[in-house]
Design a protein around this motif. Structure first.
Motif, mmCIF file in Angstrom:
data_model
loop_
_atom_site.group_PDB
_atom_site.id
_atom_site.type_symbol
_atom_site.label_atom_id
_atom_site.label_comp_id
_atom_site.label_asym_id
_atom_site.label_seq_id
_atom_site.Cartn_x
_atom_site.Cartn_y
_atom_site.Cartn_z
ATOM 1 N N TYR A 104 -82.373 -55.732 -27.830
ATOM 2 C CA TYR A 104 -83.386 -54.729 -28.142
ATOM 3 C C TYR A 104 -83.874 -54.037 -26.880
ATOM 4 N N ALA A 105 -84.070 -54.839 -25.837
ATOM 5 C CA ALA A 105 -84.568 -54.256 -24.587
ATOM 6 C C ALA A 105 -83.582 -53.211 -24.083
ATOM 7 N N SER A 106 -82.273 -53.527 -24.182
ATOM 8 C CA SER A 106 -81.328 -52.559 -23.656
ATOM 9 C C SER A 106 -81.218 -51.338 -24.573
ATOM 10 N N MET A 107 -81.447 -51.551 -25.877
ATOM 11 C CA MET A 107 -81.500 -50.401 -26.783
ATOM 12 C C MET A 107 -82.653 -49.474 -26.429
ATOM 13 N N ILE A 108 -83.797 -50.074 -26.132
ATOM 14 C CA ILE A 108 -84.961 -49.245 -25.808
ATOM 15 C C ILE A 108 -84.695 -48.440 -24.535
ATOM 16 N N LEU B 26 -85.121 -44.323 -32.580
ATOM 17 C CA LEU B 26 -85.854 -45.363 -31.860
ATOM 18 C C LEU B 26 -86.872 -44.739 -30.917
ATOM 19 N N LEU B 27 -86.439 -43.666 -30.262
ATOM 20 C CA LEU B 27 -87.343 -42.971 -29.354
ATOM 21 C C LEU B 27 -88.564 -42.449 -30.117
ATOM 22 N N LEU B 28 -88.324 -41.937 -31.300
ATOM 23 C CA LEU B 28 -89.445 -41.460 -32.115
ATOM 24 C C LEU B 28 -90.373 -42.610 -32.499
ATOM 25 N N MET B 29 -89.779 -43.748 -32.836
ATOM 26 C CA MET B 29 -90.616 -44.919 -33.146
ATOM 27 C C MET B 29 -91.499 -45.263 -31.954
ATOM 28 N N ILE B 30 -90.902 -45.183 -30.760
ATOM 29 C CA ILE B 30 -91.676 -45.490 -29.561
ATOM 30 C C ILE B 30 -92.823 -44.490 -29.424
ATOM 31 N N GLU B 31 -92.493 -43.225 -29.669
ATOM 32 C CA GLU B 31 -93.515 -42.184 -29.545
ATOM 33 C C GLU B 31 -94.633 -42.332 -30.578
ATOM 34 N N MET C 168 -94.818 -48.803 -22.264
ATOM 35 C CA MET C 168 -93.387 -48.936 -22.568
ATOM 36 C C MET C 168 -92.555 -47.991 -21.715
ATOM 37 N N ARG C 169 -93.032 -46.758 -21.600
ATOM 38 C CA ARG C 169 -92.302 -45.781 -20.804
ATOM 39 C C ARG C 169 -92.212 -46.212 -19.339
ATOM 40 N N LEU C 170 -93.315 -46.700 -18.810
ATOM 41 C CA LEU C 170 -93.311 -47.124 -17.410
ATOM 42 C C LEU C 170 -92.404 -48.333 -17.204
ATOM 43 N N LYS C 171 -92.373 -49.211 -18.225
ATOM 44 C CA LYS C 171 -91.554 -50.413 -18.098
ATOM 45 C C LYS C 171 -90.072 -50.100 -18.326
ATOM 46 N N PHE C 172 -89.766 -49.455 -19.448
ATOM 47 C CA PHE C 172 -88.361 -49.338 -19.859
ATOM 48 C C PHE C 172 -87.671 -48.073 -19.360
ATOM 49 N N GLN C 173 -88.440 -47.038 -19.043
ATOM 50 C CA GLN C 173 -87.785 -45.856 -18.517
ATOM 51 C C GLN C 173 -87.897 -45.790 -16.998
#
Lengths: 479, 182
Positions: free
Chosen positions: A45-49, B123-128, B138-143
């Motif tokens: 999941y982490a890599s999907m995100i 998925l990106l929309l879900m995040i948004e 989340m953005r700071l961590k994963f992007q």
């Protein structure tokens, strides 16, 4: 304990726990299969995100804005000795030289830098000229060479006769690296048809036992660029640990660099050619389902006769995987090096006669037998190795493509000493990093591989490495 | 001339390297706050100008966190100045409402919003759709790949708070993904 609802588990997956908490958590989770599965899934999941964020457009400043930032500043730097690096964000280091900068710094830069005084938020204009001077040449300063990035005002002027005449090519290389001169912009073409657009969750990666392999069928994953800048640093570091009778921590082990820190006996290119590619494929010694592809590149040694050149201006070395044969691959020892972009690769310096080694672990597509013969066509190839480079004098670009087919496939026993030795270093490095990750690799196995791969061992490097494996084995048994 | 001259003006070198590494992630981050590229670019340029005026010694070991902190503040300054706190405030209200939403509702709303064939875009929309704080973290961590510590510095919250926010958002997304797969 419902571990899945524990923020520590998320922190663990994201590498945010410190070493003590990691060992505590791992001891709590050992034998808990449910939790292990949850961890594997969470990693996916982490890599999907991460991948989801990558689908966003690449936003930048306008080129005018960037130019305003970079233009027209004039910074003079003077150095006598060669610093290792100027800055490294990733390591949080503050290095401006081998010693602390504060020690003997002179402030020519700021004082002779009028822009610093007329700094204005509206239009900050900076460009950089770093002048490397030898102490006694400051007065004369007659020789100069400028290294600059095309279409970018960032430039470096070298005033140092040794550097200009090519005697101290290391210094020139260092400068190029600092300013990321000569970024590589080569076209991306596909030998095995267009990859599929990356539009399915998790299609991009193949997961095996919690490890991720890149899937060459998908966009952005067909090619793997491998680093062509090599140094002996990681081997020197390992030697220090071994002499001190100690094992390096995981963060001090970079398997990709370690493989490349040894000498290999690759063939030199034919006269007129810049590179020779030696590729071999054999069964992976620590996993019978997988194969190893060993790519050995040797750069021409043009030094003899001609007067001191750098060999190539820009270079990109890459492997294209045939999706009809290969289901997944990973570049051993560079799993965390996700910085290489297909279109832009700074920092790649190749010296005369240098060797570059890349070792890939690959998973064949279901039902594909690598060693079976096939009619010779592009689709029967397993992979192809491509080297793009520009001639530093003529400024024209060249591509060298070398295909690897079933004829390069053999058993590891029959492989060259170079391949078996590289595989041994790779296995050893992977064990040092994490001895649980590759359950079938053992120190005995890598020791056996290395002992069978001594070859001529002209400079004793391989014998020394065999000693290290034995020492490491003893150290681990004592624990 | 001293006996051992060395590289000088680390400010320019710092700026140069920061541009190479952080221009894109910072601009994406700014767009996520401001919602338009023009003002985001200005905010990012301002951030780099400010970086150049810093004493490198004080920032060089925390450049990443510094850049994101300054850029974030700059973005909110712009929003405040233009009296356009709409996006933030809307989200603030929205966040309160949606933080208790179940994943199915979350997903349904996402699908209404735009017909997108790509799962990753979904998925990106879900995040948004996550609450503002979770979205930012989340953005700071994963992007942008900031550590918990760096995120804490940028947002002025504790590391364990960051861990909790990431954990909750991550859990919510996993549930939402599972829901869509079933």
């Amino acid at each position: 304990m419902n571990i899945e609802n524990d923020p520590r588990l998320t922190a663990y997956i994201l590498g945010e726990l410190d070493a003590d908490d990691v060992s505590l958590l791992e001891s709590q989770l050992s034998g808990n299969e449910g939790a292990q599965t949850a961890i594997r899934e969470a990693k996916e999941y982490a890599s999907m995100i991460r991948d989801a964020y990558k689908t966003e457009p690449v936003y930048r400043m306008t080129s005018q804005q960037k130019e305003d930032l970079l233009l027209d500043s004039d910074i003079v730097a003077v150095t006598e000795t060669l610093p290792d690096k100027v800055l490294s964000f990733s390591e949080g280091a503050k290095v401006f030289g081998k010693e602390k900068t504060e020690s003997k710094k002179i402030n020519i830069g700021k004082r002779s830098f009028p822009m610093a005084a007329s700094f204005s938020a509206a239009a900050l204009v900076i460009g950089v000229a770093v002048v490397l001077l030898k102490h006694d040449q400051i007065e004369s300063g007659s020789k100069s060479e400028t290294v600059h990035k095309p279409a970018d005002p960032f430039s470096i002027t070298v005033i140092d006769s040794d550097t200009v005449n090519g005697i101290n090519s290391g210094k020139l290389n260092w400068i190029r690296r600092q300013i990321a001169a000569d970024p590589v912009k080569f076209p991306v073409t596909y030998r095995y048809g267009q990859p599929k657009p990356l539009n399915e969750i998790s299609d991009g990666l193949v997961f095996l036992d919690g490890e991720s392999f890149r899937n060459p069928a998908m966009e952005g994953q067909r090619w793997s660029i491998f680093p062509s800048t090599v140094s002996s640093k990681s081997r020197d570091l390992l030697r220090k640990f071994m002499m001190a009778g100690d094992l390096p921590a995981e963060k001090n082990v970079h398997v990709g660099s370690l493989i490349n820190a040894f000498d290999y006996d690759y063939d030199y290119p034919d006269s007129g050619e810049r590179f020779a590619v030696n590729a071999e494929v054999a069964q992976c010694p620590w996993d019978s389902e997988r194969w190893l592809i060993h790519v050995g590149v040797r750069a021409a040694d043009v030094k003899k006769g001609e007067n001191n050149r750098q060999l190539v201006g820009e270079v990109r070395m890459a492997v294209e995987f045939n999706p009809e044969r290969v289901a997944g691959y990973r570049l051993i020892g560079e799993e965390n090096t996700d910085k290489f972009n297909e279109n832009n690769l700074p920092d790649q310096i190749v010296l005369e006669g240098q060797t570059v080694t890349a070792l890939y672990e690959i998973v064949p597509l279901n039902g594909v037998d690598f060693s079976a013969s096939a009619t010779r066509s592009a689709s029967s190839e397993l992979v192809s190795v491509r080297i793009d480079y520009t001639d530093p004098e003529k400024k024209d670009s060249h591509s060298l493509i070398s295909s690897v087919s079933h004829t390069s496939v053999g058993s590891l026993e029959k492989a060259s000493d170079d391949m078996r030795f590289a595989a041994s270093v790779a296995g050893y490095g992977l064990l040092l990093e994490d001895d649980k990750k590759t359950p079938f690799a053992t120190y005995d196995l890598v020791l056996e591989l290395a002992k069978d791969a001594l070859g001529e061992d002209k400079n004793g490097q391989r014998s020394e490495f065999i000693d290290w494996i034995e020492k490491t084995k003893n150290l681990i048994e004592k624990r | 001339m001293s006996a051992s001259p060395r590289v000088i003006d680390p400010s320019a070198v710092l700026l140069r390297r920061a541009l190479t590494e952080f221009e894109v992630p910072l601009t994406r981050f700014a767009v996520s706050i401001l919602g338009d590229i023009g003002r985001s670019r200005d905010a990012v340029q301002d951030t780099f100008i400010k970086l150049y005026s810093q004493d490198p010694k004080t920032v060089e070991d925390k450049v990443k966190a510094w850049l994101f902190t300054v850029c974030r503040n700059r973005c909110y300054d712009i929003l405040r100045k233009e009296n356009r706190m709409t996006r933030l405030e809307d989200d603030g209200i929205h966040a309160l409402a949606s933080s208790t939403d179940d994943p199915a509702q979350l997903m349904a709303r996402t699908e209404d919003r735009e017909k997108l064939d790509s799962d990753l875009r979904k998925l990106l929309l879900m995040i948004e759709e996550l609450p503002a704080r979770q979205r930012e973290v989340m953005r700071l961590k994963f992007q942008a790949d900031l550590s918990y510590k760096e995120i804490g510095e940028a947002l002025g919250i504790t590391i364990s708070n960051v861990g909790f926010v990431v954990h909750s958002a991550f859990k919510k997304l996993r549930e939402a993904i599972n829901q869509t797969e079933e």
